[in-house]
Design an enzyme around this catalytic site. Structure first.
Site, PDB file in Angstrom:
ATOM      1  N   ASP A 118     -11.534   2.132   3.528  1.00 47.87           N
ATOM      2  CA  ASP A 118     -11.804   0.700   3.382  1.00 47.87           C
ATOM      3  C   ASP A 118     -13.317   0.440   3.290  1.00 47.87           C
ATOM      4  OD1 ASP A 118      -9.795  -1.127   3.082  1.00 47.87           O
ATOM      5  OD2 ASP A 118      -9.353  -1.323   5.227  1.00 47.87           O
ATOM      6  N   LYS A 154       0.844  -1.201   0.000  1.00 46.54           N
ATOM      7  CA  LYS A 154       0.000   0.000   0.000  1.00 46.54           C
ATOM      8  C   LYS A 154       0.879   1.251   0.000  1.00 46.54           C
ATOM      9  CE  LYS A 154      -3.808  -2.443   2.062  1.00 46.54           C
ATOM     10  NZ  LYS A 154      -4.392  -3.001   3.279  1.00 46.54           N
ATOM     11  N   GLN A 195      -5.117  -1.932   9.463  1.00 46.69           N
ATOM     12  CA  GLN A 195      -4.864  -3.216   8.807  1.00 46.69           C
ATOM     13  C   GLN A 195      -5.419  -4.356   9.665  1.00 46.69           C
ATOM     14  OE1 GLN A 195      -3.369  -3.566   5.673  1.00 46.69           O
ATOM     15  NE2 GLN A 195      -3.999  -5.700   5.898  1.00 46.69           N
TER      16      GLN A 195
END
Ligand code: NAP
Length: 280
Positions: free
Chosen positions: A120, A53, A97
């Protein structure tokens, strides 16, 4: 003859567009989009995802910040960092994460992310918007699949779409996006009876199970579009999908490979969501 849906190429051209928009922003004196990724603990797969990322952000000219917290981090410490990033004007997207270490409750932590920075799209507010079909963040993997369909001129409208898997991050939002695109959608899962009969109805079959080469040729209709979300290792340790590509591909009109299909799109959609956040 089937066409392989090239996720790498589609992803590369989207990243090029994102990079150009970032350059235009810079040229007009606007700041670059910023993504903050928080990783707690040492999970090796997560470390790789976070590195990828960061690399992708740098490639398109985003500000990228990684916060590495020790495994023993307490929930209040993690929430304090999320809240600090909520207030940080240089940051447009915040990503925690997953999976978090077992003593931390991911839902409780995600609930503290400002929905306007929830790139997300895991916050309940954004999940609700997906359900309603309102514009905003779309969860990265299903959104990436919709982009792949678009890139290959495959419209779900009026088609039988079957999604195998009902996870909150892939299966459920995938079904919603296909429904909003006017597909006739069926969601199958581990309790579905006569799974092959259900999957053989599919014009578009999306497979997100997490079981190597689970979908075989007898489960697929002639001419179907098959999208393989799975990321598994086969007996030889080689990366493979949930679909037995060798036997299934000859029956398809279009199929995604693993690697090189859905995978490359996921991070690209994260970039797209972060840019969307900065622009809005
Ligand atoms: P998950 O949370 O484990 O969900 C798996 C789903 O598959 C569940 O709904 C489960 O049904 C269903 N399932 C399991 N066995 C089945 C069977 N025998 N028949 C029918 N359905 C079955 O997994 P996930 O997070 O959605 O991920 C799925 C796969 O996609 C994994 O391989 C993951 O690594 C991969 N993935 C890839 C990307 C990418 O960027 N390429 C992103 C995310 C995930 P129940 O609900 O009944 O248990």
């Amino acid at each position: 003859m089937y066409t392989i849906i090239d996720g790498k190429a589609t992803s590369a051209s989207l990243r090029e567009e994102i990079k150009n928009t970032v350059n235009e922003r810079k040229a007009s004196g606007k700041r670059v989009p910023g993504l903050a990724v928080i990783i707690v603990g040492e999970d090796p797969a997560s470390q790789v995802y976070v590195r990828n990322k960061h690399k992708a952000c740098e490639e398109v000219g985003f500000l990228s910040r990684i916060y590495r917290l020790p495994t023993e981090t307490q929930e209040n410490e993690l929430v304090a960092l999320v809240q600090e990033l909520n207030r940080d004007d240089a940051i447009d997207g915040i990503l925690v994460q997953l999976p978090l270490p077992k003593h931390l409750d991911d839902k409780a932590v995600i609930a503290h992310i400002d929905p306007a920075k929830d790139v997300d799209a895991f916050h309940t507010f954004n999940v609700g918007k997906i359900m309603l079909g309102e514009p905003g963040f779309a969860p990265c993997t299903p959104a990436g699949i919709m982009e792949l369909l678009k890139a290959y001129d495959i419209s779900p409208a009026g088609k039988e779409c079957v999604v195998i898997g009902r996870s909150n991050i892939v299966g459920k939002p995938m079904a919603m996006l296909l429904l909003h695109a006017n597909g006739t959608v069926t969601v199958a899962h581990s309790r579905t009876q006569n799974l092959s009969e259900v999957t053989r109805r599919a014009d578009i079959l999306v497979v997100a199970i997490g079981k190597a080469k689970f979908v075989t040729a007898d489960m697929v209709k002639d001419g179907a579009v098959v999208i393989d979300v799975g990321m598994n290792r086969d007996n030889a340790g080689k990366l493979c999908g949930d679909v037995d590509f060798e036997s299934v591909a000859p029956k398809c009109s279009f199929i995604t490979p693993v690697p090189g299909g859905v995978g490359p799109m996921t991070i690209t959609m994260l970039l797209k969501n972060t840019l969307f956040s900065a622009e809005n």
